[in-house]
Design a protein around this motif. Structure first.
Motif: not given
Length: 595
Positions: A178-185, A189-199, A262-272
């Motif tokens: 879901f986040l890959d479809r709705v988040l702006p590019k 692309e911009r990341k914090i801790g190797n995780v997209p800032i949008g997450h 979990q349903r929105m597709g937050i990165s497993i790195v963040v959730r862990q």
């Protein structure tokens, strides 16, 4: 000179041989000593941290967080063909990450085993641990890690071949989160801790949304409870609702947050990374629930004991409440330290030893506390009771957590430790439901048989008639003839509320019995050991003749109530005596007997 040198040459050769032999032996001894003290070879650490299931999962998450998929592939059991192809290894790692982002869960790091042997308390085979799952609308993939080494080699835990095969067979073509479809590019692309800032932004947003939505659900649930539960507005119902509101609110917030992320597709790195925080919040919510339920139970028990007048039990309830809260805090600290990865085994062992030492040192204190709990539970005595403990008689003034105080008849205070009191024989006079009345009369030897019959009948008549004497048949028996008197023993029970009232009834009975003895024409005998210097009073012939005439009439009319009383006559006699007698002070305004 040359001859002299030749003469000493064999001795020089022998000395040289001995020196060389000594050096050789010394070298051998030193060598053997070195081999005996040589330490076994230390098992080298795995550079990827795969010695334990926890190290494997953490290493894999770190690798995909750094987007080093080639290193991440080294945490899989791969076939030789797949291992040789770098592109295939990277594809497997990326597929695994995508599946985890779309609907996968890994167990929190602190829950996964940190031992080389893995978990041994589950139903899985030895060397196999379950560390998570991936769920979609079609299937569920169980994620296993497996020890690839045998007993002679150091452990190496990898995601099992079965897990890798299930990942490869999963169809993810064209699927996006879901986040890959709705988040702006730009946010992807911009990341914090190797995780997209949008997450990260969505995590913060979902935290706020989960909190507000859970608050709304709590309000709705409370409204329904107010309508359905009739006791919701009472003090007890309000206390229960207040005790449950905050823990339930925290639990709902955590559940909604996990579901949304979990349903929105937050990165497993963040959730862990957030998994430890989520479990910690769950533990804190449970501890708050226990704390508030302890307060509720304590409040309810104290109010109930106050209504029953059991003031001594309140101190025990407060002590137990504080002890329970201390245990809740201690268990909570241990649980949270264990969740964040602190090894608490050594600390628990030290606390266990310290607890044993403290228990041994405070043995008497613990004994007194246990004694006070047993006194409060069994209630052999209460404040205000008159009792006897061993050879001490007194009124209970207070029952504390350590000791109980009694005030004796001499107005002194006796303090008895509760541990000793609970093991003593306690005779409580305040709990008597009746008081025994057991006088023994000694009549003069000149008493005639008819006078004795008259006495037996009239004394029984008095006991049957008196309203303060219990309805159980009283005993009035002519028990013996001694060298100096005729013995009559009386046994009855006085029904009274207090000891003072029973004494009043006993006094009235004795006075009435003296009247009966006087009317019979005989009198009480004096002990033969006493020298009675007085003019002897002659027995009344008139009274003796009158008594004989009365007994004669009883016999002629078959009304002699010996050896048993006629039940009809007993019913006629019950309550026929006026007590208190005319002229006596009676505090009851209606004139009724207050027993």
């Amino acid at each position: 000179m040359i001859l002299r040198a030749k003469r000493f040459l064999p001795y020089l050769l022998l000395l040289l041989t001995l020196v060389l032999s000594a050096n050789k032996v010394s070298a051998q001894l030193l060598g053997s000593a070195k081999t005996t003290t040589e330490e076994p070879a230390k098992i080298p650490e795995d550079s990827l941290g795969r010695r334990t299931p926890q190290g494997t999962v953490n290493g894999f998450i770190k690798a995909i967080g750094e987007q080093n998929y080639l290193r991440a592939s080294q945490y899989f059991v791969l076939s030789k063909r797949s291992y040789r192809k770098t592109a295939e290894r990277i594809r497997i790692a990326k597929t695994f990450q995508q599946l985890l982002d779309q609907g996968g869960n890994l167990s929190p790091s602190s829950i996964i085993s940190n031992k080389e042997t893995g978990r041994t308390d589950d139903d899985l085979a030895t060397g196999v641990d379950l560390v998570g799952n991936i769920s979609d609308n079609k299937t569920t993939i169980q994620l296993y890690v497996e020890n690839q080494a045998d007993d002679s080699q150091p452990a190496v835990w990898l995601f099992s071949a079965e897990t890798v095969e299930a990942i490869l067979s999963a169809d993810i073509t064209g699927e996006k989160t879901f986040l890959d479809r709705v988040l702006p590019k730009a946010l992807k692309e911009r990341k914090i801790g190797n995780v997209p800032i949008g997450h990260w932004a969505v995590v913060v947003l979902m935290t706020i949304v989960s909190y507000l939505l859970s608050r709304l659900l709590i309000f709705a649930i409370g409204f329904v409870i107010q309508k359905v539960w009739k006791k919701a507005d009472t003090e007890k119902g309000t206390a229960i609702i207040n005790a449950l509101s905050l823990p339930v609110h925290m639990y709902l917030t955590v559940i909604l947050f996990v579901a949304f992320t979990q349903r929105m597709g937050i990165s497993i790195v963040v959730r862990q990374r957030f998994s430890i925080i989520i479990i910690t919040i769950g533990i804190v919510a449970f501890l708050i629930l226990l704390w508030r339920m302890t307060d509720f139970v304590s409040m309810y028990a104290r109010s109930r004991m106050s209504r029953r007048g059991r003031i001594s039990a309140i101190s025990a309830i407060l002590f137990l409440s504080r002890t329970t809260k201390a245990a809740i805090v201690f268990i909570g600290i241990i649980a949270i330290l264990g969740i964040i990865g602190v090894d608490v085994t050594a600390g628990l062992a030290a606390l266990g030893i310290g607890g044993i030492a403290l228990a041994l040192g405070a043995q008497k204190t613990i004994e007194n506390f246990v004694g006070s709990v047993s006194l409060i539970a069994d209630q052999p005595l209460r404040v205000g009771d008159y009792c006897r403990v061993d050879d001490i008689k007194g009124t209970v003034e207070s029952i504390g957590m350590r000791s109980t105080t009694l005030r004796t008849s001499a107005r002194t205070i006796v303090t008895i430790p509760n541990g000793q009191l609970s093991a003593s024989k306690i005779e409580n006079f305040a709990h008597r439901d009746r008081f025994i009345f057991n006088p023994i009369f000694s009549f003069r030897m000149e008493t005639t048989p008819d006078q004795m019959r008259y006495l037996l009948v009239e004394l029984r008549t008095l006991l049957y008639s008196h309203p303060a004497v219990l309805n159980s048949p009283p005993v009035v028996r002519f028990t013996g003839i001694t060298a100096d008197a005729l013995k009559v023993e009386i046994t009855a029970y006085i029904e009274a509320v207090t000891f003072e009232i029973s004494q009043e009834v006993q006094e009235d009975l004795l006075l009435r019995m003296m009247d009966i003895i006087e009317a019979s024409g005989t009198s009480l005998a004096y002990p033969s050991q006493t020298l009675y210097m007085a003019r002897d009073t002659r027995l009344s012939d008139e009274k003796s003749a009158a008594v004989s005439e009365t007994v004669k009439k009883w016999k002629e009319n078959n009304e002699l109530q010996l050896p048993k009383f006629d039940p009809k006559r007993v019913e006629e006699l019950k309550g026929s005596i006026k007590y208190p007698d005319d002229g006596s002070y009676n505090p009851s305004p209606d004139g009724k007997l207050n027993l």
